[in-house]
Design a protein around this motif. Structure first.
Motif, PDB file in Angstrom:
ATOM      1  N   UNK A 120       0.816  -1.219   0.000  1.00  0.00           N
ATOM      2  CA  UNK A 120       0.000   0.000   0.000  1.00  0.00           C
ATOM      3  C   UNK A 120       0.848   1.267   0.000  1.00  0.00           C
ATOM      4  N   UNK A 121       2.120   1.159   0.417  1.00  0.00           N
ATOM      5  CA  UNK A 121       2.995   2.340   0.416  1.00  0.00           C
ATOM      6  C   UNK A 121       3.142   2.906  -0.998  1.00  0.00           C
ATOM      7  N   UNK A 122       3.065   2.051  -2.001  1.00  0.00           N
ATOM      8  CA  UNK A 122       3.276   2.482  -3.385  1.00  0.00           C
ATOM      9  C   UNK A 122       2.127   3.323  -3.917  1.00  0.00           C
ATOM     10  N   UNK A 123       0.963   3.271  -3.299  1.00  0.00           N
ATOM     11  CA  UNK A 123      -0.214   3.947  -3.842  1.00  0.00           C
ATOM     12  C   UNK A 123      -0.023   5.454  -3.927  1.00  0.00           C
ATOM     13  N   UNK A 124       0.520   6.070  -2.877  1.00  0.00           N
ATOM     14  CA  UNK A 124       0.705   7.524  -2.867  1.00  0.00           C
ATOM     15  C   UNK A 124       1.630   8.015  -3.975  1.00  0.00           C
ATOM     16  N   UNK A 125       2.869   7.500  -4.051  1.00  0.00           N
ATOM     17  CA  UNK A 125       3.763   7.932  -5.129  1.00  0.00           C
ATOM     18  C   UNK A 125       3.203   7.644  -6.527  1.00  0.00           C
ATOM     19  N   UNK A 126       2.573   6.485  -6.705  1.00  0.00           N
ATOM     20  CA  UNK A 126       2.016   6.160  -8.017  1.00  0.00           C
ATOM     21  C   UNK A 126       0.887   7.117  -8.403  1.00  0.00           C
ATOM     22  N   UNK A 127       0.069   7.492  -7.440  1.00  0.00           N
ATOM     23  CA  UNK A 127      -1.021   8.429  -7.718  1.00  0.00           C
ATOM     24  C   UNK A 127      -0.469   9.782  -8.144  1.00  0.00           C
ATOM     25  N   UNK A 128       0.551  10.267  -7.444  1.00  0.00           N
ATOM     26  CA  UNK A 128       1.187  11.531  -7.833  1.00  0.00           C
ATOM     27  C   UNK A 128       1.768  11.432  -9.235  1.00  0.00           C
ATOM     28  N   UNK A 129       2.431  10.324  -9.513  1.00  0.00           N
ATOM     29  CA  UNK A 129       3.047  10.122 -10.821  1.00  0.00           C
ATOM     30  C   UNK A 129       1.987  10.098 -11.916  1.00  0.00           C
ATOM     31  N   UNK A 130       0.897   9.392 -11.672  1.00  0.00           N
ATOM     32  CA  UNK A 130      -0.164   9.242 -12.654  1.00  0.00           C
ATOM     33  C   UNK A 130      -0.886  10.563 -12.917  1.00  0.00           C
ATOM     34  N   UNK A 131      -1.159  11.327 -11.866  1.00  0.00           N
ATOM     35  CA  UNK A 131      -1.923  12.563 -12.016  1.00  0.00           C
ATOM     36  C   UNK A 131      -1.105  13.689 -12.643  1.00  0.00           C
ATOM     37  N   UNK A 132       0.231  13.631 -12.525  1.00  0.00           N
ATOM     38  CA  UNK A 132       1.060  14.723 -13.005  1.00  0.00           C
ATOM     39  C   UNK A 132       1.712  14.449 -14.352  1.00  0.00           C
ATOM     40  N   UNK A 133       1.890  13.197 -14.703  1.00  0.00           N
ATOM     41  CA  UNK A 133       2.637  12.880 -15.925  1.00  0.00           C
ATOM     42  C   UNK A 133       1.905  13.245 -17.218  1.00  0.00           C
ATOM     43  N   UNK A 134       0.652  12.837 -17.438  1.00  0.00           N
ATOM     44  CA  UNK A 134      -0.009  13.154 -18.713  1.00  0.00           C
ATOM     45  C   UNK A 134      -0.423  14.620 -18.771  1.00  0.00           C
ATOM     46  N   UNK A 135      -0.719  15.132 -19.977  1.00  0.00           N
ATOM     47  CA  UNK A 135      -1.179  16.523 -20.106  1.00  0.00           C
ATOM     48  C   UNK A 135      -2.439  16.796 -19.296  1.00  0.00           C
ATOM     49  N   UNK A 136      -3.339  15.837 -19.243  1.00  0.00           N
ATOM     50  CA  UNK A 136      -4.497  15.928 -18.356  1.00  0.00           C
ATOM     51  C   UNK A 136      -4.981  14.509 -18.065  1.00  0.00           C
ATOM     52  N   UNK A 137      -5.973  14.397 -17.198  1.00  0.00           N
ATOM     53  CA  UNK A 137      -6.381  13.084 -16.695  1.00  0.00           C
ATOM     54  C   UNK A 137      -7.173  12.256 -17.702  1.00  0.00           C
ATOM     55  N   UNK A 138      -7.426  12.792 -18.903  1.00  0.00           N
ATOM     56  CA  UNK A 138      -8.155  12.016 -19.915  1.00  0.00           C
ATOM     57  C   UNK A 138      -7.229  11.119 -20.730  1.00  0.00           C
ATOM     58  N   UNK A 139      -5.903  11.234 -20.507  1.00  0.00           N
ATOM     59  CA  UNK A 139      -4.931  10.440 -21.261  1.00  0.00           C
ATOM     60  C   UNK A 139      -4.644   9.125 -20.540  1.00  0.00           C
ATOM     61  N   UNK A 140      -4.657   8.032 -21.296  1.00  0.00           N
ATOM     62  CA  UNK A 140      -4.309   6.721 -20.739  1.00  0.00           C
ATOM     63  C   UNK A 140      -2.798   6.528 -20.790  1.00  0.00           C
ATOM     64  N   UNK A 141      -2.222   6.029 -19.708  1.00  0.00           N
ATOM     65  CA  UNK A 141      -0.790   5.734 -19.648  1.00  0.00           C
ATOM     66  C   UNK A 141      -0.578   4.342 -19.069  1.00  0.00           C
ATOM     67  N   UNK A 142       0.641   3.860 -19.155  1.00  0.00           N
ATOM     68  CA  UNK A 142       0.966   2.563 -18.557  1.00  0.00           C
ATOM     69  C   UNK A 142       0.866   2.617 -17.038  1.00  0.00           C
ATOM     70  N   UNK A 143       0.975   3.817 -16.480  1.00  0.00           N
ATOM     71  CA  UNK A 143       0.898   3.964 -15.018  1.00  0.00           C
ATOM     72  C   UNK A 143      -0.483   3.576 -14.520  1.00  0.00           C
ATOM     73  N   UNK A 144      -1.510   3.782 -15.344  1.00  0.00           N
ATOM     74  CA  UNK A 144      -2.882   3.523 -14.905  1.00  0.00           C
ATOM     75  C   UNK A 144      -3.071   2.080 -14.461  1.00  0.00           C
TER      76      UNK A 144
END
Length: 436
Positions: A120-144
């Motif tokens: 569960x420790x990974x959830x916080x960093x992954x969420x930050x990475x996912x929300x900040x990496x794409x131009x906006x939240x409508x883009x699908x990435x491998x992080x999802x």
């Protein structure tokens, strides 16, 4: 940069270059591929940690290469504080130059959490990475998919809600090294997370998106999603609905040859036969991690049997309902009726003598609900208009459309996706996740 360059020289290149794109080519191509991560995970000559020198924002690209290398190199020291700091502060424009390293970073964060016994420790960093990496939240990435699988396996599905609330509208391979299966897996795992939270309508929507994704042949994951879709519909509706016409015609035929089809055909009245079927196929249902959903469907079967009575009878006594539904106690029937009335599943009144009178429920819509629907429709209309314009300008789309008129398929999974097996896919990833 020479192939045998030390980490000191690499660090100097990272901290002094003004051309980030050129730096990416240097880090990607000038180091030997087989030893790149080993070099990036090594120590400085002074013994100082290079991550203590690099700024997570200004030196995003260099820090990304070093951090992702360490997280995927055995016995490499990784400061957990820097992982959190990087994911919260990195510069997306720099990180997008190396999408494969971002994927490697996300996988490495999960490995780090698992190795320390706290997934569960990974959830916080992954969420930050996912929300900040794409131009906006409508883009699908491998992080999802990595993030959602972590939430499901860690039994923290609610952590995925901020991501699942944003519909996917853009898939850009250059942004993230995604494949055909990433879209399937994202919506499959999203459906699992929502089902674990008993958010049935939303879970149904996610499973249906997975099931109806276009392809030359149905993927194995789509069949698994269809099984869960049908079970979710039984729980939330008491019956299944037809798939959209654009779904692959082969999926219903494949599904019909599974025990799940028999379960659907028996539901909800034939509880004894359903129980016998579940007992017979218990190992299969358990292996496919659907037993929890099946038991929930069985528990709710009397509810839907009772609702079917409202289409036949105007009034019934509690004792008659108990007999028809298969509940031994009138008090249990009364409690079930009250819960269904409160949930809006039926409209009925219970008299003091125990007579239940059914009626058609009056439509009720609040002003806020109407306004919310209108706003959602306007937003979706604007989004679809933008997508339509983008597609019309795409030379690749026009070329494929012309070929499609000659009988060529525009869309479809590659051979690897067609042969996708659940034993090594998302089902195996999340096999520890159970539905309460």
């Amino acid at each position: 940069m020479a192939p045998d360059m030390s980490l000191d020289r690499i660090l100097q290149e990272i901290t002094t270059t003004t051309n980030v794109a050129a730096l990416n080519q240097t880090l990607k191509n000038s180091l030997p591929k087989e030893s790149r991560d080993t070099i990036l995970s090594s120590a400085l000559a002074s013994g100082q940690d290079p991550l203590s020198i690099l700024d997570a924002r200004q030196n995003t690209l260099g820090a990304l290469y070093i951090l992702s290398a360490r997280l995927n190199t055995p016995n490499a020291a990784v400061p957990p504080e820097f992982i959190k700091l990087f994911c919260a502060r990195f510069l997306p424009e720099q990180a997008r130059l190396a999408p494969e390293r971002v994927t490697l970073l996300a996988k490495g964060i999960v490995k780090y959490a698992v190795s320390n016994g706290v997934l569960s420790w990974a959830i916080g960093p992954l969420l930050d990475l996912l929300m900040r990496y794409p131009p906006d939240t409508s883009y699908l990435t491998t992080i999802h998919t990595i993030f959602l699988n972590t939430c499901v396996v860690a039994q923290q599905p609610s952590a995925a809600l901020p991501v699942l609330a944003n519909p996917i509208a853009n898939v850009v391979p250059a942004l993230s090294d995604i494949t055909y299966n990433d879209n399937l897996m994202y919506h499959y795992l999203g459906g699992m997370a929502l089902a674990m939270l008993k958010r049935w309508p939303e879970a149904e929507e996610f499973f249906e998106i997975c099931v109806t994704a276009p392809g030359a042949v149905p993927a194995a994951l789509q069949l698994e999603a269809l099984k869960k879709l049908r079970l979710v519909q039984l729980i939330s509706r008491g019956e299944t609905t037809s798939l959209p016409k654009y779904a692959h015609a082969g999926l219903p035929r494949i599904f019909k040859n599974t025990p799940y089809s028999d379960l659907v055909s028996l539901y909800p009245q034939n509880i004894d036969k359903i129980s016998a079927l579940v007992e017979k196929e218990k190992q299969l249902f358990g292996t496919e991690k659907n037993l929890g959903l099946i038991m929930q469907a069985i528990d709710r079967a009397p509810r839907w049997t009772l609702r079917k009575l409202t289409a036949t009878y105007v009034a019934l006594g509690l004792a008659d309902i108990a007999r028809l539904v298969g509940i031994p106690s009138e008090d249990e029937v009364r409690a079930l009726l009250l819960s269904m009335i409160e949930a809006g599943d039926i409209s009925a009144q219970i008299s003091a003598s125990g007579t239940v009178t059914f009626s058609d429920p009056p439509p009720q819509f609040t002003r806020e609900e109407v306004d919310a629907v209108l706003r959602s429709a306007q937003t979706q209309s604007a989004l679809l208009e933008g997508l339509d314009l983008d597609m019309a300008r795409s030379r690749e789309f026009i070329s494929k459309a012309v070929k499609g008129q000659d009988g060529a398929s525009m869309w479809g999974p590659g051979q690897e996706e067609e042969l996708y097996a659940m034993s090594g896919g998302a089902g195996a990833w999340a096999e520890e996740a159970m539905f309460a």
